[in-house]
Design a protein around this motif. Structure first.
Motif, mmCIF file in Angstrom:
data_model
loop_
_atom_site.group_PDB
_atom_site.id
_atom_site.type_symbol
_atom_site.label_atom_id
_atom_site.label_comp_id
_atom_site.label_asym_id
_atom_site.label_seq_id
_atom_site.Cartn_x
_atom_site.Cartn_y
_atom_site.Cartn_z
ATOM 1 N N GLN A 130 0.835 -1.203 0.000
ATOM 2 C CA GLN A 130 0.000 0.000 0.000
ATOM 3 C C GLN A 130 0.868 1.250 0.000
ATOM 4 O O GLN A 130 1.717 1.431 0.867
ATOM 5 C CB GLN A 130 -0.922 -0.006 1.228
ATOM 6 C CG GLN A 130 -1.892 1.161 1.275
ATOM 7 C CD GLN A 130 -2.766 1.128 2.512
ATOM 8 O OE1 GLN A 130 -2.438 0.482 3.503
ATOM 9 N NE2 GLN A 130 -3.891 1.820 2.472
ATOM 10 N N ASN A 131 0.638 2.097 -1.004
ATOM 11 C CA ASN A 131 1.314 3.401 -1.076
ATOM 12 C C ASN A 131 0.504 4.406 -0.254
ATOM 13 O O ASN A 131 -0.688 4.599 -0.484
ATOM 14 C CB ASN A 131 1.413 3.842 -2.539
ATOM 15 C CG ASN A 131 2.246 5.090 -2.719
ATOM 16 O OD1 ASN A 131 1.906 5.955 -3.500
ATOM 17 N ND2 ASN A 131 3.352 5.182 -2.005
ATOM 18 N N ASN A 133 0.117 8.293 1.982
ATOM 19 C CA ASN A 133 0.460 9.721 1.890
ATOM 20 C C ASN A 133 1.720 10.055 2.693
ATOM 21 O O ASN A 133 1.943 9.499 3.763
ATOM 22 C CB ASN A 133 -0.711 10.576 2.393
ATOM 23 C CG ASN A 133 -1.875 10.554 1.419
ATOM 24 O OD1 ASN A 133 -1.690 10.576 0.214
ATOM 25 N ND2 ASN A 133 -3.083 10.490 1.960
ATOM 26 N N VAL A 135 2.138 10.931 -1.393
ATOM 27 C CA VAL A 135 2.448 10.052 -2.516
ATOM 28 C C VAL A 135 2.697 10.866 -3.773
ATOM 29 O O VAL A 135 2.263 12.021 -3.883
ATOM 30 C CB VAL A 135 1.288 9.070 -2.779
ATOM 31 C CG1 VAL A 135 1.041 8.190 -1.575
ATOM 32 C CG2 VAL A 135 0.014 9.814 -3.165
ATOM 33 N N ASN A 136 3.423 10.272 -4.706
ATOM 34 C CA ASN A 136 3.544 10.837 -6.047
ATOM 35 C C ASN A 136 3.767 9.700 -7.030
ATOM 36 O O ASN A 136 3.999 8.548 -6.635
ATOM 37 C CB ASN A 136 4.658 11.896 -6.129
ATOM 38 C CG ASN A 136 6.039 11.320 -5.903
ATOM 39 O OD1 ASN A 136 6.467 10.447 -6.640
ATOM 40 N ND2 ASN A 136 6.733 11.799 -4.880
ATOM 41 N N GLN A 137 3.705 10.006 -8.307
ATOM 42 C CA GLN A 137 3.739 8.978 -9.348
ATOM 43 C C GLN A 137 5.077 8.263 -9.448
ATOM 44 O O GLN A 137 5.166 7.177 -10.019
ATOM 45 C CB GLN A 137 3.382 9.600 -10.697
ATOM 46 C CG GLN A 137 1.941 10.080 -10.781
ATOM 47 C CD GLN A 137 1.604 10.652 -12.140
ATOM 48 O OE1 GLN A 137 2.499 10.920 -12.938
ATOM 49 N NE2 GLN A 137 0.321 10.841 -12.420
ATOM 50 N N GLY A 153 4.089 3.995 -8.598
ATOM 51 C CA GLY A 153 2.912 4.846 -8.749
ATOM 52 C C GLY A 153 2.330 5.273 -7.420
ATOM 53 O O GLY A 153 2.751 4.833 -6.355
ATOM 54 N N ASP A 154 1.346 6.158 -7.483
ATOM 55 C CA ASP A 154 0.786 6.764 -6.273
ATOM 56 C C ASP A 154 -0.558 6.156 -5.875
ATOM 57 O O ASP A 154 -1.182 6.603 -4.925
ATOM 58 C CB ASP A 154 0.642 8.274 -6.466
ATOM 59 C CG ASP A 154 -0.245 8.629 -7.653
ATOM 60 O OD1 ASP A 154 -0.630 7.708 -8.402
ATOM 61 O OD2 ASP A 154 -0.546 9.817 -7.809
ATOM 62 N N ARG A 155 -1.024 5.122 -6.577
ATOM 63 C CA ARG A 155 -2.319 4.534 -6.232
ATOM 64 C C ARG A 155 -2.208 3.013 -6.035
ATOM 65 O O ARG A 155 -3.131 2.271 -6.338
ATOM 66 C CB ARG A 155 -3.346 4.841 -7.326
ATOM 67 C CG ARG A 155 -3.668 6.327 -7.444
ATOM 68 C CD ARG A 155 -4.762 6.564 -8.462
ATOM 69 N NE ARG A 155 -5.097 7.986 -8.577
ATOM 70 C CZ ARG A 155 -6.027 8.488 -9.378
ATOM 71 N NH1 ARG A 155 -6.740 7.663 -10.154
ATOM 72 N NH2 ARG A 155 -6.259 9.785 -9.424
ATOM 73 N N VAL A 156 -1.074 2.590 -5.544
ATOM 74 C CA VAL A 156 -0.853 1.149 -5.358
ATOM 75 C C VAL A 156 -1.493 0.690 -4.054
ATOM 76 O O VAL A 156 -1.205 1.204 -2.977
ATOM 77 C CB VAL A 156 0.649 0.818 -5.346
ATOM 78 C CG1 VAL A 156 0.869 -0.657 -5.026
ATOM 79 C CG2 VAL A 156 1.281 1.174 -6.685
ATOM 80 N N ASP A 157 -2.385 -0.267 -4.149
ATOM 81 C CA ASP A 157 -2.978 -0.916 -2.966
ATOM 82 C C ASP A 157 -3.441 -2.295 -3.440
ATOM 83 O O ASP A 157 -4.541 -2.441 -3.980
ATOM 84 C CB ASP A 157 -4.144 -0.100 -2.414
ATOM 85 C CG ASP A 157 -4.624 -0.634 -1.066
ATOM 86 O OD1 ASP A 157 -4.211 -1.752 -0.680
ATOM 87 O OD2 ASP A 157 -5.418 0.050 -0.401
ATOM 88 N N THR A 158 -2.604 -3.280 -3.240
ATOM 89 C CA THR A 158 -2.884 -4.604 -3.798
ATOM 90 C C THR A 158 -2.460 -5.704 -2.837
ATOM 91 O O THR A 158 -1.603 -5.502 -1.980
ATOM 92 C CB THR A 158 -2.161 -4.787 -5.147
ATOM 93 O OG1 THR A 158 -2.561 -6.021 -5.731
ATOM 94 C CG2 THR A 158 -0.662 -4.791 -4.970
#
Length: 205
Positions: A130-131, A133, A135-137, A153-158
């Motif tokens: 999980q990325n 805050n 965060v940036n790309q 990336g700035d929206r990684v949550d897996t």
């Protein structure tokens, strides 16, 4: 005359007894136990066999099966055979999903050898990445040491699951490398993974 013959015969028999050597065994045998790492739980019905080297040339060796058996309910095995003038080795066929050494010692002719095998049981590792805050790309996370995953990336949550049989019944140690705001940092995370189970770890970056 009979008395003299008896007196001479006794020392002769004594000398013969002193010179007589114990006959060498014409049987080679190997025995031991197959266990699970960590729990030392005996592993039944595991194939153990002895192979014989029939030719060797450079890096190429040819072996044939000499004898085989399966471990009993207590994980024990025993193999005995009449050896020839050859090289023999005890081997093991690992059960599915298990790891660890499958080759044992070379066997001496006319000797009784002991060889135990300890196998690594299977286990699994579930990882949430999980990325968080700020965060940036350009944020990135690299997980190596057998996992070999990279996230950018700035929206990684897996969440993903990986096979971890080399570490079951041990602490799994991961060394994720994080790049945040252009600054790299080596981290260390660890978790205990029980055999035949799944351990969960949450890596935030």
């Amino acid at each position: 005359m009979k008395k003299l013959f008896f007196i001479l015969l006794v020392p002769l028999l004594f000398l013969l007894a002193q010179c007589r050597k114990e006959p060498l065994s014409d049987t080679t045998s190997v025995e031991g136990t197959v266990m699970e790492f960590g729990t030392k739980k005996p592993m039944p019905n595991v194939l153990v066999y002895v192979r014989k080297l029939v030719s060797s040339s450079g890096w190429t060796e040819t072996w044939i099966l000499q004898d085989s058996t399966h471990t009993d309910l207590n994980g024990r095995y025993q193999i005995a055979f009449k050896p020839e003038n050859a090289t023999y080795q005890v081997m093991l066929r690992r059960p599915a999903l298990y790891a660890g050494a499958s080759s044992g010692k070379l066997l001496g002719s006319g000797k009784k050898e002991l060889q135990d095998f300890i196998l690594d049981p299977p286990g699994w590792l579930k990882i949430r990445v999980q990325n968080v805050n700020p965060v940036n790309q350009k944020d990135s996370l690299i997980i190596g040491w057998g996992v070999d995953r990279t996230f950018v990336g700035d929206r990684v949550d897996t969440i993903f699951q990986t096979y971890s049989y080399f570490d079951a019944n041990r602490y799994i140690v991961l060394y994720p490398y994080v790049i945040k705001n252009g600054i790299g940092q080596q981290r260390k995370d660890s978790i205990y993974c029980a055999a035949h189970d799944t351990a969960f770890i949450h890596i935030k970056y």
